[in-house]
Design a protein around this motif. Structure first.
Motif, PDB file in Angstrom:
ATOM      1  N   ARG A 263       0.824  -1.203   0.000  1.00  0.00           N
ATOM      2  CA  ARG A 263       0.000   0.000   0.000  1.00  0.00           C
ATOM      3  C   ARG A 263       0.863   1.260   0.000  1.00  0.00           C
ATOM      4  NH1 ARG A 263      -5.293   1.438   1.629  1.00  0.00           N
ATOM      5  NH2 ARG A 263      -5.742  -0.734   2.201  1.00  0.00           N
ATOM      6  N   LYS A 264       1.941   1.254   0.778  1.00  0.00           N
ATOM      7  CA  LYS A 264       2.789   2.446   0.861  1.00  0.00           C
ATOM      8  C   LYS A 264       3.515   2.695  -0.456  1.00  0.00           C
ATOM      9  CE  LYS A 264       3.032   4.448   4.124  1.00  0.00           C
ATOM     10  NZ  LYS A 264       2.289   5.647   4.602  1.00  0.00           N
ATOM     11  N   MET A 265       4.026   1.643  -1.084  1.00  0.00           N
ATOM     12  CA  MET A 265       4.671   1.822  -2.386  1.00  0.00           C
ATOM     13  C   MET A 265       3.676   2.329  -3.421  1.00  0.00           C
ATOM     14  SD  MET A 265       7.520  -1.160  -3.022  1.00  0.00           S
ATOM     15  CE  MET A 265       6.408  -2.559  -2.908  1.00  0.00           C
ATOM     16  N   LEU A 266       2.478   1.764  -3.385  1.00  0.00           N
ATOM     17  CA  LEU A 266       1.440   2.185  -4.324  1.00  0.00           C
ATOM     18  C   LEU A 266       1.056   3.643  -4.096  1.00  0.00           C
ATOM     19  CD1 LEU A 266      -0.411   1.055  -6.589  1.00  0.00           C
ATOM     20  CD2 LEU A 266      -2.108   0.615  -4.797  1.00  0.00           C
TER      21      LEU A 266
ATOM     22  N   ASN B 295       5.989  -6.289  -9.545  1.00  0.00           N
ATOM     23  CA  ASN B 295       6.561  -7.586  -9.178  1.00  0.00           C
ATOM     24  C   ASN B 295       6.175  -8.005  -7.768  1.00  0.00           C
ATOM     25  OD1 ASN B 295       7.778  -8.012 -11.666  1.00  0.00           O
ATOM     26  ND2 ASN B 295       9.637  -6.921 -11.093  1.00  0.00           N
ATOM     27  N   PHE B 296       6.088  -7.038  -6.847  1.00  0.00           N
ATOM     28  CA  PHE B 296       5.668  -7.363  -5.492  1.00  0.00           C
ATOM     29  C   PHE B 296       4.190  -7.756  -5.478  1.00  0.00           C
ATOM     30  CE2 PHE B 296       4.780  -6.074  -0.955  1.00  0.00           C
ATOM     31  CZ  PHE B 296       5.558  -7.071  -0.385  1.00  0.00           C
ATOM     32  N   GLU B 297       3.401  -7.081  -6.299  1.00  0.00           N
ATOM     33  CA  GLU B 297       1.978  -7.414  -6.410  1.00  0.00           C
ATOM     34  C   GLU B 297       1.807  -8.852  -6.896  1.00  0.00           C
ATOM     35  OE1 GLU B 297      -1.331  -6.090  -9.570  1.00  0.00           O
ATOM     36  OE2 GLU B 297      -0.723  -4.443  -8.231  1.00  0.00           O
ATOM     37  N   LYS B 298       2.595  -9.260  -7.873  1.00  0.00           N
ATOM     38  CA  LYS B 298       2.522 -10.635  -8.377  1.00  0.00           C
ATOM     39  C   LYS B 298       2.878 -11.645  -7.294  1.00  0.00           C
ATOM     40  CE  LYS B 298       3.664  -9.248 -13.111  1.00  0.00           C
ATOM     41  NZ  LYS B 298       4.738  -9.191 -14.149  1.00  0.00           N
ATOM     42  N   ARG B 299       3.866 -11.304  -6.459  1.00  0.00           N
ATOM     43  CA  ARG B 299       4.253 -12.208  -5.363  1.00  0.00           C
ATOM     44  C   ARG B 299       3.132 -12.330  -4.341  1.00  0.00           C
ATOM     45  NH1 ARG B 299      10.157 -10.254  -3.427  1.00  0.00           N
ATOM     46  NH2 ARG B 299       9.942 -12.052  -2.027  1.00  0.00           N
ATOM     47  N   LEU B 300       2.478 -11.225  -4.046  1.00  0.00           N
ATOM     48  CA  LEU B 300       1.379 -11.245  -3.079  1.00  0.00           C
ATOM     49  C   LEU B 300       0.210 -12.072  -3.604  1.00  0.00           C
ATOM     50  CD1 LEU B 300       1.359  -7.516  -1.864  1.00  0.00           C
ATOM     51  CD2 LEU B 300       2.409  -9.499  -0.753  1.00  0.00           C
ATOM     52  N   LEU B 301      -0.061 -11.975  -4.897  1.00  0.00           N
ATOM     53  CA  LEU B 301      -1.125 -12.770  -5.504  1.00  0.00           C
ATOM     54  C   LEU B 301      -0.760 -14.253  -5.508  1.00  0.00           C
ATOM     55  CD1 LEU B 301      -2.091 -10.538  -8.566  1.00  0.00           C
ATOM     56  CD2 LEU B 301      -3.640 -11.258  -6.747  1.00  0.00           C
ATOM     57  N   MET B 302       0.469 -14.544  -5.886  1.00  0.00           N
ATOM     58  CA  MET B 302       0.917 -15.929  -5.987  1.00  0.00           C
ATOM     59  C   MET B 302       0.902 -16.622  -4.629  1.00  0.00           C
ATOM     60  SD  MET B 302       4.481 -17.356  -7.652  1.00  0.00           S
ATOM     61  CE  MET B 302       5.479 -16.489  -6.415  1.00  0.00           C
ATOM     62  N   ASP B 303       1.252 -15.883  -3.576  1.00  0.00           N
ATOM     63  CA  ASP B 303       1.309 -16.463  -2.234  1.00  0.00           C
ATOM     64  C   ASP B 303      -0.029 -16.382  -1.497  1.00  0.00           C
ATOM     65  OD1 ASP B 303       3.928 -16.951  -2.776  1.00  0.00           O
ATOM     66  OD2 ASP B 303       4.753 -15.462  -1.399  1.00  0.00           O
TER      67      ASP B 303
ATOM     68  N   SER C 174      -7.645  -4.521  -6.171  1.00  0.00           N
ATOM     69  CA  SER C 174      -8.464  -3.490  -6.807  1.00  0.00           C
ATOM     70  C   SER C 174      -9.026  -2.521  -5.774  1.00  0.00           C
ATOM     71  CB  SER C 174      -9.603  -4.147  -7.586  1.00  0.00           C
ATOM     72  OG  SER C 174     -10.436  -3.182  -8.185  1.00  0.00           O
ATOM     73  N   GLU C 175      -9.449  -3.044  -4.627  1.00  0.00           N
ATOM     74  CA  GLU C 175      -9.996  -2.197  -3.565  1.00  0.00           C
ATOM     75  C   GLU C 175      -8.924  -1.263  -2.998  1.00  0.00           C
ATOM     76  OE1 GLU C 175     -11.553  -5.073  -0.881  1.00  0.00           O
ATOM     77  OE2 GLU C 175     -13.490  -5.253  -1.913  1.00  0.00           O
ATOM     78  N   ILE C 176      -7.725  -1.790  -2.806  1.00  0.00           N
ATOM     79  CA  ILE C 176      -6.621  -0.965  -2.295  1.00  0.00           C
ATOM     80  C   ILE C 176      -6.302   0.149  -3.279  1.00  0.00           C
ATOM     81  CG2 ILE C 176      -4.147  -0.956  -1.774  1.00  0.00           C
ATOM     82  CD1 ILE C 176      -4.503  -3.779  -0.603  1.00  0.00           C
ATOM     83  N   LYS C 177      -6.242  -0.196  -4.566  1.00  0.00           N
ATOM     84  CA  LYS C 177      -5.940   0.820  -5.583  1.00  0.00           C
ATOM     85  C   LYS C 177      -7.012   1.903  -5.616  1.00  0.00           C
ATOM     86  CE  LYS C 177      -3.102  -2.066  -8.626  1.00  0.00           C
ATOM     87  NZ  LYS C 177      -2.971  -2.722  -9.955  1.00  0.00           N
TER      88      LYS C 177
END
Length: 327
Positions: free
Chosen positions: A14-17, A275-283, A292-295
């Motif tokens: 969230r902070k990076m976004l 890339n971090f988003e993909k890791r969060l989804l994968m895990d 989507s809600e966070i964005k």
């Protein structure tokens, strides 16, 4: 990523976004002339500031440079106050007198940024010395770019910090260009981390686009500093997605960036947020719906910050010199 809590990982994301969306939101106002001060965008480098600041306490100190929006937000600065400052408004964090490159929020430990190359490095060392004298167990962090490693004050500061075992962390955000000069054209040795070794300063070169690698290294650095074994030097390899100042550089006519297009595309594939988003989804830390809600939430906060800034008043002309230092 099992050693980290889901809440912690989501907060990093969230902070990076937040930093990215704030930065990108200023492109139109800059191009339309609504923002008049120089603005050095931090897009692409978010993992460095967020990773380092996640290892700090609120009482710890951070000092920035000309490209410090990310440092300000990562340390807890309010985006409303930053946006207002960039617009030059009285409600800004520097009362509209400083603009994009003079951000400060002492309440969260952001003790200031300045455009002078290497200009705040010695201040961070001074703050660390004060902490040592007061025995208040604070750590100071100095963020600076690769161009600052050609300035003598950095070497003087490292020497003094090593001599006194000061709790200061030197963080070089190496985005490969000092303004428009490639690192390889201004340094005989491109391994910047090596400059810490003659002073006996513990050091590490990290992938500045991997927020967890940055965080883990910063945790180690903070621990050493708080145990009286500081200072520490971190070189974070990263890349800015935008021009040196503003969205593009506009050096000559339509030639907007001296960097090779293929180099820019290679680094965009290393986007720290994607890339971090993909890791969060994968895990399974986040779902597509939750992302989507966070964005949406962050986008709304950014829109609100611009409304706050544009509706705020400019400083009164009669108070132009109100905060100028006088003896």
């Amino acid at each position: 990523m099992t050693q980290y809590s889901n809440c912690f990982l989501i907060n990093l994301y969230r902070k990076m976004l937040e930093i990215r969306l704030v930065e990108e939101s200023f492109i139109d106002p800059i191009l339309k002339g609504e923002v008049r001060c120089p603005v050095h965008l931090y897009s692409g480098e978010e993992a460095v500031s967020v990773g380092v600041c996640a290892a700090l306490k609120e009482k710890d100190y951070v000092f920035g440079n000309h490209r410090s929006h990310g440092h300000f937000i990562a340390k807890g600065g309010k985006i409303n106050e930053m946006a207002a400052e960039i617009y030059g408004k009285e409600t800004g964090c520097s009362r509209g007198r400083g603009g994009s490159m003079h951000l400060i929020d002492p309440d969260v430990g952001m003790l200031g940024s300045a455009p002078i190359v290497a200009g705040t490095i010695s201040l961070a060392v001074g703050a660390a010395l004060a902490s040592l004298i007061r025995k208040d167990n604070r750590v100071s962090v100095s963020f600076f770019g690769d161009g600052a490693t050609n300035e003598g004050v950095l070497f003087e500061s490292m020497n003094f910090a090593a001599l006194k075992n000061l709790p200061v962390i030197f963080v070089c955000e190496n985005n490969l260009y000092a303004t428009h000069m490639p690192v390889a054209e201004c340094r005989p040795d491109c391994n910047i981390v090596d400059i810490a070794r003659p002073f006996g300063i513990p050091n590490a070169c990290v992938n500045g686009n991997d927020v967890l690698e940055v965080y883990d290294t910063a945790v180690k650095a903070v621990e050493l500093c708080k145990n009286g074994q500081g200072p520490f030097f971190i070189e974070a390899l990263t890349y800015r997605f935008r021009g040196h100042v503003g969205p593009d550089d506009n050096i000559q006519g339509t030639h907007t960036d001296i960097r090779p297009p293929e180099e820019i595309e290679i680094w965009k594939k290393k986007d720290p947020i994607d890339n971090f988003e993909k890791r969060l989804l994968m895990d399974g830390v986040l779902s597509e719906l939750e992302i989507s809600e966070i964005k949406n939430e962050v986008n709304q906060a950014v829109r609100d910050a611009h409304v706050f800034a544009t509706e705020s008043s400019y400083p009164r002309e009669s108070e132009l010199n109100a905060y100028v230092f006088k003896q």
